[in-house]
Design a protein around this motif. Structure first.
Motif, PDB file in Angstrom:
ATOM      1  N   ALA A  94     107.628 -54.239  -3.996  1.00 19.25           N
ATOM      2  CA  ALA A  94     106.497 -54.798  -3.106  1.00 19.25           C
ATOM      3  C   ALA A  94     105.270 -53.864  -3.549  1.00 19.25           C
ATOM      4  O   ALA A  94     104.235 -54.371  -3.463  1.00 19.25           O
ATOM      5  N   TYR A  95     105.403 -52.527  -3.716  1.00 18.18           N
ATOM      6  CA  TYR A  95     103.999 -51.696  -3.841  1.00 18.18           C
ATOM      7  C   TYR A  95     103.436 -52.370  -5.174  1.00 18.18           C
ATOM      8  O   TYR A  95     102.267 -52.476  -5.218  1.00 18.18           O
ATOM      9  N   ALA A  96     104.192 -52.592  -6.226  1.00 12.57           N
ATOM     10  CA  ALA A  96     103.508 -53.078  -7.381  1.00 12.57           C
ATOM     11  C   ALA A  96     102.902 -54.587  -7.240  1.00 12.57           C
ATOM     12  O   ALA A  96     101.822 -54.888  -7.481  1.00 12.57           O
ATOM     13  N   ALA A 101      91.488 -42.632   6.043  1.00 13.04           N
ATOM     14  CA  ALA A 101      90.743 -41.272   5.966  1.00 13.04           C
ATOM     15  C   ALA A 101      91.264 -40.095   6.597  1.00 13.04           C
ATOM     16  O   ALA A 101      90.650 -38.799   6.764  1.00 13.04           O
ATOM     17  N   SER A 102      92.492 -40.373   7.222  1.00 11.82           N
ATOM     18  CA  SER A 102      93.150 -39.299   7.978  1.00 11.82           C
ATOM     19  C   SER A 102      93.957 -38.111   7.037  1.00 11.82           C
ATOM     20  O   SER A 102      94.341 -37.130   7.359  1.00 11.82           O
ATOM     21  N   ASN A 103      94.297 -38.593   5.710  1.00 12.17           N
ATOM     22  CA  ASN A 103      95.053 -37.689   4.939  1.00 12.17           C
ATOM     23  C   ASN A 103      95.012 -38.062   3.580  1.00 12.17           C
ATOM     24  O   ASN A 103      94.202 -39.023   2.931  1.00 12.17           O
ATOM     25  N   ARG A 156      98.459 -35.388  -5.967  1.00  3.71           N
ATOM     26  CA  ARG A 156      99.268 -34.479  -5.328  1.00  3.71           C
ATOM     27  C   ARG A 156      98.945 -34.929  -3.613  1.00  3.71           C
ATOM     28  O   ARG A 156      98.188 -34.628  -2.878  1.00  3.71           O
ATOM     29  N   THR A 157      99.794 -35.774  -3.102  1.00  4.54           N
ATOM     30  CA  THR A 157      99.744 -36.125  -1.937  1.00  4.54           C
ATOM     31  C   THR A 157     101.305 -36.541  -1.306  1.00  4.54           C
ATOM     32  O   THR A 157     101.988 -36.583  -2.015  1.00  4.54           O
ATOM     33  N   GLN A 158     101.369 -36.811   0.043  1.00  8.21           N
ATOM     34  CA  GLN A 158     102.589 -37.126   0.609  1.00  8.21           C
ATOM     35  C   GLN A 158     103.074 -38.465  -0.011  1.00  8.21           C
ATOM     36  O   GLN A 158     104.497 -38.430  -0.138  1.00  8.21           O
TER      37      GLN A 158
HETATM   38  P1  NDP Z   1      98.781 -40.945   1.697  1.00 10.22           P
HETATM   39  O1  NDP Z   1     100.171 -41.291   2.276  1.00 10.22           O
HETATM   40  O2  NDP Z   1      98.892 -39.311   1.603  1.00 10.22           O
HETATM   41  O3  NDP Z   1      97.830 -41.250   2.689  1.00 10.22           O
HETATM   42  C1  NDP Z   1      97.737 -42.696   2.961  1.00 10.22           C
HETATM   43  C2  NDP Z   1      96.802 -43.184   4.053  1.00 10.22           C
HETATM   44  O4  NDP Z   1      97.041 -44.523   4.472  1.00 10.22           O
HETATM   45  C3  NDP Z   1      96.709 -42.202   5.153  1.00 10.22           C
HETATM   46  O5  NDP Z   1      95.717 -41.817   5.761  1.00 10.22           O
HETATM   47  C4  NDP Z   1      97.689 -42.947   6.274  1.00 10.22           C
HETATM   48  O6  NDP Z   1      97.507 -42.767   7.726  1.00 10.22           O
HETATM   49  C5  NDP Z   1      96.923 -44.465   5.810  1.00 10.22           C
HETATM   50  N1  NDP Z   1      97.706 -45.552   6.477  1.00 10.22           N
HETATM   51  C6  NDP Z   1      99.111 -45.632   6.172  1.00 10.22           C
HETATM   52  N2  NDP Z   1      99.622 -46.606   6.736  1.00 10.22           N
HETATM   53  C7  NDP Z   1      98.725 -47.012   7.508  1.00 10.22           C
HETATM   54  C8  NDP Z   1      98.414 -48.018   8.838  1.00 10.22           C
HETATM   55  N3  NDP Z   1      99.567 -48.976   9.037  1.00 10.22           N
HETATM   56  N4  NDP Z   1      97.296 -48.058   9.464  1.00 10.22           N
HETATM   57  C9  NDP Z   1      96.257 -47.401   8.917  1.00 10.22           C
HETATM   58  N5  NDP Z   1      96.283 -46.611   7.949  1.00 10.22           N
HETATM   59  C10 NDP Z   1      97.572 -46.230   7.518  1.00 10.22           C
HETATM   60  O7  NDP Z   1      98.710 -41.611   0.318  1.00 10.22           O
HETATM   61  P2  NDP Z   1      97.623 -41.145  -0.896  1.00 10.22           P
HETATM   62  O8  NDP Z   1      96.573 -40.368  -0.442  1.00 10.22           O
HETATM   63  O9  NDP Z   1      98.465 -40.735  -2.088  1.00 10.22           O
HETATM   64  O10 NDP Z   1      97.268 -42.612  -1.289  1.00 10.22           O
HETATM   65  C11 NDP Z   1      95.961 -43.268  -1.071  1.00 10.22           C
HETATM   66  C12 NDP Z   1      95.663 -44.653  -1.758  1.00 10.22           C
HETATM   67  O11 NDP Z   1      95.915 -44.359  -3.226  1.00 10.22           O
HETATM   68  C13 NDP Z   1      96.957 -45.647  -1.485  1.00 10.22           C
HETATM   69  O12 NDP Z   1      96.343 -46.715  -1.604  1.00 10.22           O
HETATM   70  C14 NDP Z   1      97.966 -45.389  -2.571  1.00 10.22           C
HETATM   71  O13 NDP Z   1      98.577 -46.497  -2.839  1.00 10.22           O
HETATM   72  C15 NDP Z   1      96.844 -45.003  -4.010  1.00 10.22           C
HETATM   73  N6  NDP Z   1      97.633 -44.449  -5.095  1.00 10.22           N
HETATM   74  C16 NDP Z   1      97.979 -43.132  -4.784  1.00 10.22           C
HETATM   75  C17 NDP Z   1      98.555 -42.345  -5.902  1.00 10.22           C
HETATM   76  C18 NDP Z   1      99.065 -41.066  -5.912  1.00 10.22           C
HETATM   77  O14 NDP Z   1      99.456 -40.669  -6.746  1.00 10.22           O
HETATM   78  N7  NDP Z   1      98.771 -40.597  -4.758  1.00 10.22           N
HETATM   79  C19 NDP Z   1      98.732 -43.126  -7.231  1.00 10.22           C
HETATM   80  C20 NDP Z   1      98.054 -44.558  -7.218  1.00 10.22           C
HETATM   81  C21 NDP Z   1      97.764 -44.900  -6.111  1.00 10.22           C
HETATM   82  P3  NDP Z   1      98.551 -41.691   8.257  1.00 10.22           P
HETATM   83  O15 NDP Z   1      97.695 -40.417   8.006  1.00 10.22           O
HETATM   84  O16 NDP Z   1      98.453 -41.957   9.714  1.00 10.22           O
HETATM   85  O17 NDP Z   1      99.916 -41.717   7.795  1.00 10.22           O
END
Ligand code: NDP
Length: 252
Positions: free
Chosen positions: A164-166, A20-22, A198-200
């Motif tokens: 690994a992701y897939a 929920a942080s990002n 649009r995310t990191q």
């Molecule tokens: P972000 O990298 O922006 O956010 C990922 C989130 O997961 C952050 O809140 C991050 O925390 C948290 N996280 C990562 N590692 C850990 C950990 N070790 N412990 C706890 N929390 C962790 O990714 P997205 O918002 O893009 O992705 C969200 C979901 O959507 C993911 O499951 C991704 O696979 C999926 N997805 C995204 C797509 C896209 O185009 N963006 C497309 C398809 C799927 P922290 O802020 O601390 O890094």
């Protein structure tokens, strides 16, 4: 998705969001709070979670709770301890959004580093499973609980270099299907494939892509709302696209 939720769609709902942080998870937490939910924020950085909680408060949402958990190192016992702490504060969970995830390395299978592979599986699959197991009793206390996993287009059709992701997203789809069958009529369990957003994480996966060509997390929230609210009450065991019709891969 064309969905116009009622403003109080999630009133009296208690919803936990991982990651929920990002990115998408942060937007989902803010959106659920705007629609009346009491939100439980989960992440590994207390500072980031506090800033999300502060934003919810500044928008007049119900006070959010936050819990830190590093999913890269957490054990089943850590997840049970977390669930016990949540149960001391809340009688039930009406929704859990499993959103936290990591990408790992985008490279051919022959070059995937085992340590990176393990980390992706630990965060995306194992920790998600441990958390699910620990939180199930709270979800089953809800009248109509909703458990939502986050998948990807490469979790349905493999693609070169997504290693690994897939594999982790195929496992996610599998976990969802098994749970949906096990808890029929007691809990709905579904997946969301956000589609390129649009995310990191997206920027790391496609560094040459123009982010302006992508939908924002806010754009894809209608599906996230629908699956948490009562309008999706009868849906279970399904994998939904937040951007139906979008072709997977880089945005041109
Ligand atoms: P972000 O990298 O922006 O956010 C990922 C989130 O997961 C952050 O809140 C991050 O925390 C948290 N996280 C990562 N590692 C850990 C950990 N070790 N412990 C706890 N929390 C962790 O990714 P997205 O918002 O893009 O992705 C969200 C979901 O959507 C993911 O499951 C991704 O696979 C999926 N997805 C995204 C797509 C896209 O185009 N963006 C497309 C398809 C799927 P922290 O802020 O601390 O890094």
């Amino acid at each position: 998705m064309h969905y116009q939720p009622q403003r109080d769609l999630l009133r009296n709902h208690i919803i936990l969001v991982t990651g929920a942080s990002n990115g998408i998870g942060k937007e989902a937490a803010l959106t659920y709070a705007r629609y009346g939910a009491r939100v439980i924020l989960l992440g590994r950085s207390e500072d980031k979670l506090q800033s999300v909680a502060a934003q919810i408060a500044s928008e007049g949402g119900q006070a959010a709770s936050l819990f830190t958990l590093d999913m890269a190192i957490c054990t089943p016992a850590d997840c049970q301890h977390l669930a016990d702490r949540i149960a001391e504060l809340y009688p039930r969970l009406d929704g859990v959004l499993h959103n936290a995830g990591v990408l790992g390395d985008v490279c051919p299978m022959s070059e995937q580093q085992p340590a990176v592979w393990d980390n992706v599986m630990q965060v995306n699959v194992n920790a998600t499973f441990y958390l699910t197991q620990a939180l199930l009793p709270l979800l089953l206390n809800a009248e109509s609980g909703s458990l939502v996993f986050t998948s990807s287009s490469v979790g349905r059709q493999g693609r070169a270099n997504w290693g690994a992701y897939a594999a982790s997203k195929f496992a996610t789809e599998g976990m969802m299907q098994v749970l949906a069958e096990e808890y029929q009529n007691r809990l709905r369990v579904n997946c969301i494939n956000p589609g390129g957003t649009r995310t990191q994480m997206r920027a790391s996966a496609f560094p040459s892509e123009d982010p302006q060509k992508l939908k924002t997390p806010a754009d894809i929230m209608p599906l996230y709302l629908w699956l948490m609210g009562d309008d999706s009450r009868r849906k279970t065991g399904m994998s939904f696209d937040a951007q139906p019709g979008r072709k997977p891969g880089i945005s041109q």
